[in-house]
Motif scaffolding. Structure first.
Motif, PDB file in Angstrom:
ATOM      1  N   GLU A   1      37.108  25.104 -11.381  1.00  4.62           N
ATOM      2  CA  GLU A   1      36.448  23.770 -11.063  1.00  4.62           C
ATOM      3  C   GLU A   1      37.555  22.773 -11.188  1.00  4.62           C
ATOM      4  O   GLU A   1      38.510  22.960 -12.383  1.00  4.62           O
ATOM      5  N   THR A   2      37.511  21.772 -10.516  1.00  2.31           N
ATOM      6  CA  THR A   2      38.443  20.735 -10.675  1.00  2.31           C
ATOM      7  C   THR A   2      37.847  19.655 -11.752  1.00  2.31           C
ATOM      8  O   THR A   2      36.753  19.526 -11.940  1.00  2.31           O
ATOM      9  N   ILE A   3      38.764  19.356 -12.760  1.00  3.50           N
ATOM     10  CA  ILE A   3      38.471  18.637 -13.784  1.00  3.50           C
ATOM     11  C   ILE A   3      39.105  17.189 -13.876  1.00  3.50           C
ATOM     12  O   ILE A   3      40.223  17.289 -13.737  1.00  3.50           O
ATOM     13  N   TYR A   4      38.403  16.173 -14.102  1.00  2.00           N
ATOM     14  CA  TYR A   4      38.761  14.725 -14.436  1.00  2.00           C
ATOM     15  C   TYR A   4      38.318  14.537 -15.650  1.00  2.00           C
ATOM     16  O   TYR A   4      37.423  14.612 -16.022  1.00  2.00           O
ATOM     17  N   ILE A   5      39.315  13.873 -16.433  1.00  2.00           N
ATOM     18  CA  ILE A   5      39.102  13.621 -17.838  1.00  2.00           C
ATOM     19  C   ILE A   5      39.774  12.522 -18.097  1.00  2.00           C
ATOM     20  O   ILE A   5      40.756  11.860 -17.689  1.00  2.00           O
TER      21      ILE A   5
ATOM     22  N   TYR B   1      33.252  19.538  -8.837  1.00  2.00           N
ATOM     23  CA  TYR B   1      34.074  18.896  -9.855  1.00  2.00           C
ATOM     24  C   TYR B   1      33.140  18.493 -11.025  1.00  2.00           C
ATOM     25  O   TYR B   1      32.205  18.607 -11.016  1.00  2.00           O
ATOM     26  N   LYS B   2      34.118  18.256 -12.220  1.00  2.00           N
ATOM     27  CA  LYS B   2      33.671  17.792 -13.301  1.00  2.00           C
ATOM     28  C   LYS B   2      34.386  16.707 -13.992  1.00  2.00           C
ATOM     29  O   LYS B   2      35.338  16.706 -13.998  1.00  2.00           O
ATOM     30  N   ILE B   3      33.492  15.637 -14.269  1.00  2.00           N
ATOM     31  CA  ILE B   3      34.118  14.532 -15.067  1.00  2.00           C
ATOM     32  C   ILE B   3      33.852  14.753 -16.469  1.00  2.00           C
ATOM     33  O   ILE B   3      32.790  14.758 -16.995  1.00  2.00           O
ATOM     34  N   ILE B   4      34.958  14.704 -17.365  1.00  2.00           N
ATOM     35  CA  ILE B   4      34.877  15.040 -19.031  1.00  2.00           C
ATOM     36  C   ILE B   4      35.291  13.800 -19.547  1.00  2.00           C
ATOM     37  O   ILE B   4      36.480  13.281 -19.273  1.00  2.00           O
ATOM     38  N   ASP B   5      34.280  13.272 -20.351  1.00  2.00           N
ATOM     39  CA  ASP B   5      34.639  11.933 -21.256  1.00  2.00           C
ATOM     40  C   ASP B   5      35.015  12.812 -22.466  1.00  2.00           C
ATOM     41  O   ASP B   5      34.072  13.130 -23.229  1.00  2.00           O
ATOM     42  N   CYS B   6      36.306  12.522 -22.914  1.00  2.17           N
ATOM     43  CA  CYS B   6      36.676  13.334 -24.110  1.00  2.17           C
ATOM     44  C   CYS B   6      36.657  12.155 -25.452  1.00  2.17           C
ATOM     45  O   CYS B   6      37.232  12.572 -26.593  1.00  2.17           O
ATOM     46  N   ARG B   7      35.966  11.098 -25.304  1.00  4.97           N
ATOM     47  CA  ARG B   7      35.804  10.247 -26.550  1.00  4.97           C
ATOM     48  C   ARG B   7      34.811  10.759 -27.455  1.00  4.97           C
ATOM     49  O   ARG B   7      33.954  11.748 -27.054  1.00  4.97           O
ATOM     50  N   GLU B   8      34.612  10.031 -28.497  1.00  2.00           N
ATOM     51  CA  GLU B   8      33.442  10.527 -29.195  1.00  2.00           C
ATOM     52  C   GLU B   8      32.215  10.239 -28.935  1.00  2.00           C
ATOM     53  O   GLU B   8      31.980   9.443 -28.004  1.00  2.00           O
ATOM     54  N   LYS B   9      30.938  11.054 -29.134  1.00  2.00           N
ATOM     55  CA  LYS B   9      29.608  10.936 -28.545  1.00  2.00           C
ATOM     56  C   LYS B   9      29.122   9.540 -28.798  1.00  2.00           C
ATOM     57  O   LYS B   9      28.488   8.928 -27.731  1.00  2.00           O
ATOM     58  N   GLU B  10      29.469   8.688 -29.909  1.00  2.00           N
ATOM     59  CA  GLU B  10      29.045   7.403 -30.098  1.00  2.00           C
ATOM     60  C   GLU B  10      29.511   6.388 -28.988  1.00  2.00           C
ATOM     61  O   GLU B  10      29.029   5.567 -28.459  1.00  2.00           O
ATOM     62  N   GLU B  11      30.968   6.755 -28.706  1.00  2.00           N
ATOM     63  CA  GLU B  11      31.671   5.845 -27.650  1.00  2.00           C
ATOM     64  C   GLU B  11      30.910   6.081 -26.212  1.00  2.00           C
ATOM     65  O   GLU B  11      30.672   5.139 -25.515  1.00  2.00           O
TER      66      GLU B  11
ATOM     67  N   TYR C   1      42.951  16.601 -14.006  1.00  2.00           N
ATOM     68  CA  TYR C   1      43.597  15.440 -13.932  1.00  2.00           C
ATOM     69  C   TYR C   1      43.260  14.409 -14.914  1.00  2.00           C
ATOM     70  O   TYR C   1      41.972  14.454 -15.240  1.00  2.00           O
ATOM     71  N   VAL C   2      43.965  13.428 -15.156  1.00  2.00           N
ATOM     72  CA  VAL C   2      43.646  12.450 -16.303  1.00  2.00           C
ATOM     73  C   VAL C   2      43.279  11.039 -15.524  1.00  2.00           C
ATOM     74  O   VAL C   2      44.123  10.712 -14.652  1.00  2.00           O
TER      75      VAL C   2
ATOM     76  N   ALA D   1      27.883  10.323 -14.291  1.00  2.00           N
ATOM     77  CA  ALA D   1      28.116  11.786 -14.158  1.00  2.00           C
ATOM     78  C   ALA D   1      29.105  12.245 -15.054  1.00  2.00           C
ATOM     79  O   ALA D   1      29.295  13.511 -14.838  1.00  2.00           O
ATOM     80  N   ALA D   2      29.447  11.673 -15.765  1.00  2.00           N
ATOM     81  CA  ALA D   2      30.554  12.072 -16.601  1.00  2.00           C
ATOM     82  C   ALA D   2      29.693  13.051 -17.914  1.00  2.00           C
ATOM     83  O   ALA D   2      28.749  12.735 -18.252  1.00  2.00           O
ATOM     84  N   VAL D   3      30.408  14.060 -18.305  1.00  2.00           N
ATOM     85  CA  VAL D   3      29.799  15.108 -19.534  1.00  2.00           C
ATOM     86  C   VAL D   3      30.640  14.586 -20.510  1.00  2.00           C
ATOM     87  O   VAL D   3      31.831  14.509 -20.622  1.00  2.00           O
ATOM     88  N   SER D   4      30.246  14.589 -21.743  1.00  2.00           N
ATOM     89  CA  SER D   4      30.598  14.173 -23.133  1.00  2.00           C
ATOM     90  C   SER D   4      30.827  15.369 -23.638  1.00  2.00           C
ATOM     91  O   SER D   4      30.179  16.291 -23.951  1.00  2.00           O
ATOM     92  N   ILE D   5      32.427  15.777 -23.780  1.00  2.00           N
ATOM     93  CA  ILE D   5      32.925  16.788 -24.507  1.00  2.00           C
ATOM     94  C   ILE D   5      33.990  16.039 -25.406  1.00  2.00           C
ATOM     95  O   ILE D   5      35.287  15.974 -24.832  1.00  2.00           O
ATOM     96  N   PRO D   6      33.790  15.779 -26.710  1.00  2.00           N
ATOM     97  CA  PRO D   6      35.068  15.189 -27.401  1.00  2.00           C
ATOM     98  C   PRO D   6      36.120  15.926 -27.680  1.00  2.00           C
ATOM     99  O   PRO D   6      36.089  16.946 -27.722  1.00  2.00           O
ATOM    100  N   ARG D   7      37.106  15.278 -27.815  1.00  2.00           N
ATOM    101  CA  ARG D   7      38.556  16.128 -27.863  1.00  2.00           C
ATOM    102  C   ARG D   7      38.457  16.928 -28.837  1.00  2.00           C
ATOM    103  O   ARG D   7      39.152  18.154 -28.599  1.00  2.00           O
ATOM    104  N   GLY D   8      37.920  16.919 -29.910  1.00  2.00           N
ATOM    105  CA  GLY D   8      38.085  17.632 -31.082  1.00  2.00           C
ATOM    106  C   GLY D   8      37.444  19.186 -30.922  1.00  2.00           C
ATOM    107  O   GLY D   8      37.586  19.790 -31.661  1.00  2.00           O
ATOM    108  N   ILE D   9      36.421  19.032 -29.714  1.00  2.00           N
ATOM    109  CA  ILE D   9      35.762  20.481 -29.569  1.00  2.00           C
ATOM    110  C   ILE D   9      35.987  20.837 -28.175  1.00  2.00           C
ATOM    111  O   ILE D   9      35.356  21.913 -27.876  1.00  2.00           O
TER     112      ILE D   9
END
Length: 163
Positions: A97-101, A59-69, A125-126, A77-85
């Motif tokens: 792959e299962t994604i938790y965001i 699985y992958k955990i995605i943090d879709c906040r901005e990089k500074e946040e 999943y959110v 284990a979260a990966v930074s991928i901002p919502r805008g990109i």
């Protein structure tokens, strides 16, 4: 016979009329856009995500906040991928792959969820309550570093002008 023709004509009109209809993608406010994005989002609780993290899996955990946040603190284990990109990220490649965001609350993650579903990611999943929910329940389980896989360049060799 006339009834069949009338029935076929009615069906044809319904089909043609339905094809010409446009979706209303105009919103009066950002809140209206976000509220519509929340409809149909599949959510998991903070405790469920903690249980998932405690067990190994694909699985992958995605943090879709901005990089500074993200740098200020994120789920382990979260990966930074901002919502805008998120649409352009090379960190997402396996649609199976299962994604938790998550985002700060649920607003950006709902938008990202819908984007990933449009891109045919099936298991998305959110995190209900987002980052705020996580840090309130598990303040001891927060990573503070930046592990965004930035490529470090090798030091340049000094140019001596020799062959």
């Amino acid at each position: 016979m006339k009834t069949n023709r009338l029935f076929l004509l009615l069906i044809t009109v319904i089909i043609i009329g339905g094809c010409g209809r446009k979706m209303n993608n105009n919103y009066e406010s950002v809140n209206q856009l976000v509220n519509e994005a929340q409809v149909g989002v599949v959510k998991i609780t903070v405790q469920e995500l903690k249980d998932i993290i405690d067990h190994t899996g694909d699985y992958k955990i995605i943090d879709c906040r901005e990089k500074e946040e993200y740098i200020e603190g994120h789920v382990p284990a979260a990966v930074s991928i901002p919502r805008g990109i998120i649409e352009f990220s090379d960190k997402l490649s396996n649609r199976r792959e299962t994604i938790y965001i998550y985002s700060q609350t649920n607003n950006r993650s709902a938008l990202a969820y819908n984007t990933l579903k449009l891109l045919k990611y099936n298991e998305v999943y959110v995190l209900d309550g987002g980052w705020e929910g996580w840090k309130n329940v598990f303040p001891q389980l927060i990573e503070l570093n930046d592990n965004t896989d930035e490529v470090k360049q090798a030091p340049k060799e000094e140019d001596t002008g020799e062959c």
